[in-house]
Scaffold this active site. Structure first.
Site, PDB file in Angstrom:
ATOM      1  CD  GLU A 116      -7.835   6.479   4.242  1.00  0.00           C
ATOM      2  OE1 GLU A 116      -8.324   6.460   3.090  1.00  0.00           O
ATOM      3  OE2 GLU A 116      -6.773   7.093   4.516  1.00  0.00           O
ATOM      4  CG  HIS A 126      -1.265   6.168  -2.608  1.00  0.00           C
ATOM      5  ND1 HIS A 126      -2.391   5.978  -3.392  1.00  0.00           N
ATOM      6  CD2 HIS A 126      -1.587   5.711  -1.370  1.00  0.00           C
ATOM      7  CE1 HIS A 126      -3.355   5.445  -2.635  1.00  0.00           C
ATOM      8  NE2 HIS A 126      -2.892   5.270  -1.414  1.00  0.00           N
ATOM      9  CG  ASP A 150      -1.701   5.703   2.671  1.00  0.00           C
ATOM     10  OD1 ASP A 150      -1.931   5.452   1.473  1.00  0.00           O
ATOM     11  OD2 ASP A 150      -2.565   6.197   3.431  1.00  0.00           O
ATOM     12  CG  ASP A 151      -0.116   8.950   0.478  1.00  0.00           C
ATOM     13  OD1 ASP A 151       0.006   8.870  -0.751  1.00  0.00           O
ATOM     14  OD2 ASP A 151      -1.159   8.624   1.090  1.00  0.00           O
ATOM     15  CG  HIS A 208      -1.963   1.048   1.231  1.00  0.00           C
ATOM     16  ND1 HIS A 208      -3.180   0.913   1.877  1.00  0.00           N
ATOM     17  CD2 HIS A 208      -1.979   2.287   0.688  1.00  0.00           C
ATOM     18  CE1 HIS A 208      -3.885   2.021   1.738  1.00  0.00           C
ATOM     19  NE2 HIS A 208      -3.172   2.887   1.022  1.00  0.00           N
ATOM     20  CG  HIS A 268      -7.630   3.341  -0.617  1.00  0.00           C
ATOM     21  ND1 HIS A 268      -6.897   2.770  -1.625  1.00  0.00           N
ATOM     22  CD2 HIS A 268      -6.755   4.125   0.088  1.00  0.00           C
ATOM     23  CE1 HIS A 268      -5.637   3.184  -1.536  1.00  0.00           C
ATOM     24  NE2 HIS A 268      -5.523   4.011  -0.512  1.00  0.00           N
TER      25      HIS A 268
HETATM   26  N1  ADE Z   1      -4.597   8.702  -2.036  1.00  0.00           N
HETATM   27  C1  ADE Z   1      -3.377   8.738  -1.502  1.00  0.00           C
HETATM   28  N2  ADE Z   1      -3.425   8.341  -0.227  1.00  0.00           N
HETATM   29  C2  ADE Z   1      -4.705   8.030   0.052  1.00  0.00           C
HETATM   30  C3  ADE Z   1      -5.390   7.551   1.190  1.00  0.00           C
HETATM   31  N3  ADE Z   1      -4.764   7.293   2.340  1.00  0.00           N
HETATM   32  N4  ADE Z   1      -6.724   7.375   1.110  1.00  0.00           N
HETATM   33  C4  ADE Z   1      -7.360   7.631  -0.020  1.00  0.00           C
HETATM   34  N5  ADE Z   1      -6.768   8.069  -1.121  1.00  0.00           N
HETATM   35  C5  ADE Z   1      -5.452   8.269  -1.084  1.00  0.00           C
HETATM   36 ZN    ZN Z   2      -3.746   4.763   0.394  1.00  0.00          ZN
END
Ligand code: ADE
Ligand code: ZN
Length: 334
Positions: free
Chosen positions: A197, A16, A275-276, A14, A194
């Site tokens: 969340e 991005h 994630d990011d 996971h 996703h």
């Molecule tokens: N795009 C990038 N990170 C995300 C996240 N945590 N939830 C939804 N979309 C995303």
């Molecule tokens: Zn994500």
């Protein structure tokens, strides 16, 4: 514990790729491409990363991605992430990318793919890291745009293992993309989404039943439905969880309130992911450190996160076997 985590073989499912854009590279690309990003320094960019919820992050994240224009830019972005994988002992990574974030700005789908895939091939050859690519549809955009994106992906079918669904969850439930996911599955793509969340547990159920996903991204809200948790355990549905992300976006007030360890001990297949990472304060090792600091874990439990991720990954049977062996050898050596 730090030492054990640092050396533990890891699998990231996971991530991005646009979310791995560090402020320093953002500045470099802005200069290279003559783009004004209205910040004076990378530190000033970092200081702006104070989020109240998912949407407050997404607004800044889409803005940051505007410095990405050429295949060279996408190569540099992806290569920088693969070097981080090497540093954190990530042996296999499955990367999300958001083509609509780029095609909407006039950057072609092929430019994005050329840059990313060149870096992934080089990472396999030079760093020994295997990878897969997952095309995410932005759920705040409409079905027509998702279908157009699926059509653009056609020449790249062999380079993309699955489709996914990201962006603003609340107000954009899985059924909005039922037809595009059906079309993608018809073309041989696997599916992920996703769900749960910020949105309700019912989004997890709908992602499984309507979109027929192989695994769920995040899924932390599953705990609101005991029957669903039982189903996840029974059907071995994997949740790609992102602890630092959830705290940064206020899904949980603090790491000691996160439910990942509880779910692991109940028998749910959960993994740890970044994630990011450029926005949420850390890559894979940092996520493991943060979970272990808030929830004391045994070596076996830490390794279980990787073992769950290996089973849920989209790599070949042979690759899974090799990865599993490396984890077992590592644990046995400690
Ligand atoms: N795009 C990038 N990170 C995300 C996240 N945590 N939830 C939804 N979309 C995303
Ligand atoms: Zn994500």
């Amino acid at each position: 514990m730090h030492h054990f985590i640092a050396g533990l073989p890891k699998v990231e499912l996971h991530l991005h790729i646009e979310g791995s854009l560090e402020p320093e590279l953002m500045f470099e690309l802005a200069q290279r491409n003559n783009i004004d990003i209205s910040f004076a320094s990378p530190d000033e960019v970092r200081a702006a990363y104070d989020f109240t919820d998912l949407q407050s992050f997404l607004d800044i994240y889409y803005q940051g991605a505007q410095v990405l224009l050429t295949k060279h830019d996408f190569f540099d972005l992806t290569w920088a992430y693969m070097l981080r994988c090497k540093a954190d002992n990530v042996l296999h990574a499955e990367l999300f990318f958001d083509p609509q974030t780029h095609t909407q700005r006039g950057v072609s789908f092929d430019t994005v793919m050329q840059g990313i895939t060149t870096a992934l091939i080089q990472a396999e050859q030079e760093l020994g890291i295997s990878s897969q690519l997952i095309l995410c549809f932005l759920r705040h955009l409409d079905e027509t745009s998702a279908f157009e994106t699926l059509a653009l992906a056609k020449p790249w079918r062999e380079q993309i293992v699955a489709v996914g669904l990201d962006s603003s969850e609340v107000g954009h439930p899985p059924e909005k993309f039922a037809r595009v996911f059906a079309a993608a599955r018809e073309q041989g793509y696997l599916a992920v989404a996703h769900a749960g969340e910020e949105g309700p547990a019912s989004n997890i159920i709908d992602a499984l039943d309507i979109l027929q996903v192989s695994r769920i991204d995040h899924g932390v809200r599953c705990v609101d439905d005991a029957q669903l948790v039982a189903r996840l355990i029974d059907q071995k549905v994997h949740l790609t969880m992102c602890p630092l992300s959830n705290v940064k976006l206020k899904v949980f007030g603090a790491m000691d309130q996160h439910n990942i360890v509880d779910l692991l001990r109940q028998g749910v297949s959960v993994g740890i992911n970044a994630d990011d990472p450029a926005y949420f304060g850390g890559y894979m090792n940092d996520n493991f450190y943060a979970v272990a600091a808030a929830h004391p874990l045994t070596h076996q439990e830490l390794a279980l996160f990787t073992l769950h991720a290996i089973e849920a990954s989209f790599c070949s049977t042979e690759r899974k076997h090799a990865l599993r062996q490396q984890v077992h050898a590592y644990v046995d050596g400690h």
